[in-house]
Design an enzyme around this catalytic site. Structure first.
Site, PDB file in Angstrom:
ATOM      1  N   TRP A 177       5.240  28.515   5.658  1.00  0.00           N
ATOM      2  CA  TRP A 177       4.765  29.076   4.384  1.00  0.00           C
ATOM      3  C   TRP A 177       3.264  28.889   4.242  1.00  0.00           C
ATOM      4  O   TRP A 177       2.564  29.798   3.790  1.00  0.00           O
ATOM      5  CB  TRP A 177       5.529  28.472   3.206  1.00  0.00           C
ATOM      6  CG  TRP A 177       6.990  28.828   3.235  1.00  0.00           C
ATOM      7  CD1 TRP A 177       8.040  27.973   3.352  1.00  0.00           C
ATOM      8  CD2 TRP A 177       7.566  30.147   3.165  1.00  0.00           C
ATOM      9  NE1 TRP A 177       9.226  28.670   3.363  1.00  0.00           N
ATOM     10  CE2 TRP A 177       8.958  29.996   3.256  1.00  0.00           C
ATOM     11  CE3 TRP A 177       7.032  31.430   3.047  1.00  0.00           C
ATOM     12  CZ2 TRP A 177       9.837  31.080   3.218  1.00  0.00           C
ATOM     13  CZ3 TRP A 177       7.905  32.518   3.008  1.00  0.00           C
ATOM     14  CH2 TRP A 177       9.290  32.334   3.093  1.00  0.00           C
TER      15      TRP A 177
ATOM     16  N   LYS B  45      14.071  28.298  -5.719  1.00  0.00           N
ATOM     17  CA  LYS B  45      14.367  27.065  -5.004  1.00  0.00           C
ATOM     18  C   LYS B  45      14.836  25.980  -5.981  1.00  0.00           C
ATOM     19  O   LYS B  45      15.833  25.333  -5.744  1.00  0.00           O
ATOM     20  CB  LYS B  45      13.144  26.576  -4.222  1.00  0.00           C
ATOM     21  CG  LYS B  45      12.574  27.609  -3.238  1.00  0.00           C
ATOM     22  CD  LYS B  45      13.254  27.559  -1.889  1.00  0.00           C
ATOM     23  CE  LYS B  45      12.953  28.748  -0.994  1.00  0.00           C
ATOM     24  NZ  LYS B  45      11.564  29.121  -0.855  1.00  0.00           N
TER      25      LYS B  45
ATOM     26  N   ASP C  96       1.231  25.183  -3.603  1.00  0.00           N
ATOM     27  CA  ASP C  96       2.505  25.895  -3.540  1.00  0.00           C
ATOM     28  C   ASP C  96       3.603  24.848  -3.683  1.00  0.00           C
ATOM     29  O   ASP C  96       3.828  24.042  -2.785  1.00  0.00           O
ATOM     30  CB  ASP C  96       2.618  26.637  -2.196  1.00  0.00           C
ATOM     31  CG  ASP C  96       3.983  27.316  -1.999  1.00  0.00           C
ATOM     32  OD1 ASP C  96       4.855  27.180  -2.874  1.00  0.00           O
ATOM     33  OD2 ASP C  96       4.157  27.985  -0.955  1.00  0.00           O
TER      34      ASP C  96
HETATM   35  C1  LIG Z   1      10.569  30.052  -0.146  1.00  0.00           C
HETATM   36  C2  LIG Z   1       9.160  29.650  -0.137  1.00  0.00           C
HETATM   37  C3  LIG Z   1       8.108  30.578  -0.273  1.00  0.00           C
HETATM   38  C4  LIG Z   1       8.351  32.074  -0.366  1.00  0.00           C
HETATM   39  O1  LIG Z   1       8.860  32.407  -1.590  1.00  0.00           O
HETATM   40  P1  LIG Z   1       9.180  33.930  -1.984  1.00  0.00           P
HETATM   41  O2  LIG Z   1       9.431  33.788  -3.448  1.00  0.00           O
HETATM   42  O3  LIG Z   1      10.347  34.355  -1.179  1.00  0.00           O
HETATM   43  O4  LIG Z   1       7.974  34.746  -1.690  1.00  0.00           O
HETATM   44  C5  LIG Z   1       6.821  30.103  -0.295  1.00  0.00           C
HETATM   45  N1  LIG Z   1       6.551  28.800  -0.176  1.00  0.00           N
HETATM   46  C6  LIG Z   1       7.522  27.879  -0.035  1.00  0.00           C
HETATM   47  C7  LIG Z   1       7.151  26.445   0.082  1.00  0.00           C
HETATM   48  C8  LIG Z   1       8.850  28.270  -0.004  1.00  0.00           C
HETATM   49  O5  LIG Z   1       9.815  27.364   0.141  1.00  0.00           O
END
Ligand SMILES: *Cc1c(COP(=O)(O)O)cnc(C)c1O
Length: 352
Positions: A102, A193, A169
């Site tokens: 990511w 998540k 993030d």
């Molecule tokens: C799942 C995830 C993403 C991507 O998320 P989307 O909403 O599918 O774009 C980005 N960063 C992390 C740490 C993730 O676990």
């Protein structure tokens, strides 16, 4: 019997939340209309959006501290480019910590906007640790980090200190542990998540960092426009926002982040203790960097794989297959995961 859901994302949500959400799809607030067929400008939905935003700031202890909470679309992946668009100056420079797939995707987008330095990476060991002792340049517009690496099961415990803006993030560990959230200037997280269904992205921004790049930003990608319109610049994803609000209320009723952190530590310890005790299993991530959300582990004796997989299937365990880039197993034990489900998995590991 409901399955034990260890899915990495979209992931488990509290049962009460699912029940309340399904009722609202038929008859919301006893108005004899569905939540998903009313105007997003109606008083009933505006109240949902306001409550969701307030709960975010309240749970993070960011109320009256100059931050805004936004519910946007496009996933965390769109933030990979909205962040440089809004924060990287024309001819500016940024720094990124590369802790996994990511982060790498975020780096790729930032490079489209300008000079992007990767100040440290754990790619040399397939991202099984968090790099430390790196130098942060002092001429950057922001430093970008990923707090929890969903695929590899690593988590940052000590956050970097910098005079530059700090962007994080937090997709897979938001609201899971107590942090001083004022150390961050921008936090983003895809809801699916640890907060709600897929379809909305939470962005928490310190207001006074915006409008300083000299760039012209398309409206839909401009945080200032979304702040001024209170996440209603265009039609918001009403259902994901509503379910996120219910989950945040569930968390508040439980005692907030302080309470969930204790529960999460306890749940993670149950599983890691078994991984460390049982010679048939080995943790995939470096011990000191282990995630309390995504627990990655491998079988030490591959000949047991078929048996273990069958045991998991028979016990109703869903979503423990490891990501293809790590292999083995990954048990995602987000906020809503009950300890009982982890105990079921641990018992299987003991009986293998
Ligand atoms: C799942 C995830 C993403 C991507 O998320 P989307 O909403 O599918 O774009 C980005 N960063 C992390 C740490 C993730 O676990």
């Amino acid at each position: 019997m409901k399955k034990h859901n260890f899915s990495a994302g979209p992931c488990i949500l509290p049962k009460e939340v699912l029940e309340q959400a399904s009722k609202a799809v038929i008859n919301f607030n006893n108005i004899d209309l569905s939540l998903i067929e009313i105007s997003h400008r109606s008083a009933d939905f505006v109240a949902v959006m306001e409550k969701a935003q307030n709960l975010v700031l309240e749970l993070m202890d960011l109320k009256d501290k100059g931050y805004s909470a936004l519910f946007l679309q496009g996933g965390a992946s769109l933030e990979f480019l909205m962040v440089p668009y809004n924060l990287m100056k024309e001819n500016g420079k940024t720094a990124y910590l590369d802790t996994g797939a990511w982060s790498s995707k975020a780096i790729k987008e930032a490079k489209l906007f300008g000079e992007t330095e990767v100040i440290a990476s754990s790619k040399d060991k397939n991202y099984n640790y968090i790099p430390k002792n790196y130098t942060i340049p002092n001429d950057i517009d922001y430093l970008h980090i990923t707090s929890n690496n969903t695929i590899y099961g690593t988590q940052i415990k000590d956050f970097p200190k910098t005079d530059a803006l700090l962007v994080c993030d937090m997709s897979s560990d938001i609201f899971s542990r107590k942090l001083d959230f004022t150390q961050f200037d921008l936090i983003y997280a895809g809801a699916q998540k640890n907060m709600g269904p897929a379809g909305t992205t939470l962005v928490v921004i310190k207001n006074d960092i915006l409008g300083k790049t000299g760039r012209k930003i398309p409206s839909m990608l401009d945080y200032q426009i979304h702040i001024s319109k209170e996440s209603m610049f265009n039609t918001p994803p009403v259902f994901p926002v509503y379910v996120s609000m219910l989950t945040l209320q569930w968390l508040k009723d439980l005692g907030g982040i302080d309470a969930i952190e204790k529960i999460n530590n306890d749940k993670a310890a149950l599983l890691y203790d078994e991984i460390d005790r049982n010679p048939l299993f080995a943790g995939a991530a470096t011990k000191e960097d282990r995630s309390n959300m995504n627990v990655t582990f491998l079988l030490t004796d591959e000949s047991k794989k078929e048996k273990f997989d069958q045991m998991c299937k028979d016990a109703g365990i869903n979503g423990v297959k490891g990501h293809r880039s790590v292999g083995g197993y990954r048990a995602s034990i987000y906020n809503a995961m009950p300890k009982e489900s982890i105990q079921v998995l641990v018992d299987l590991m003991r009986n293998l």
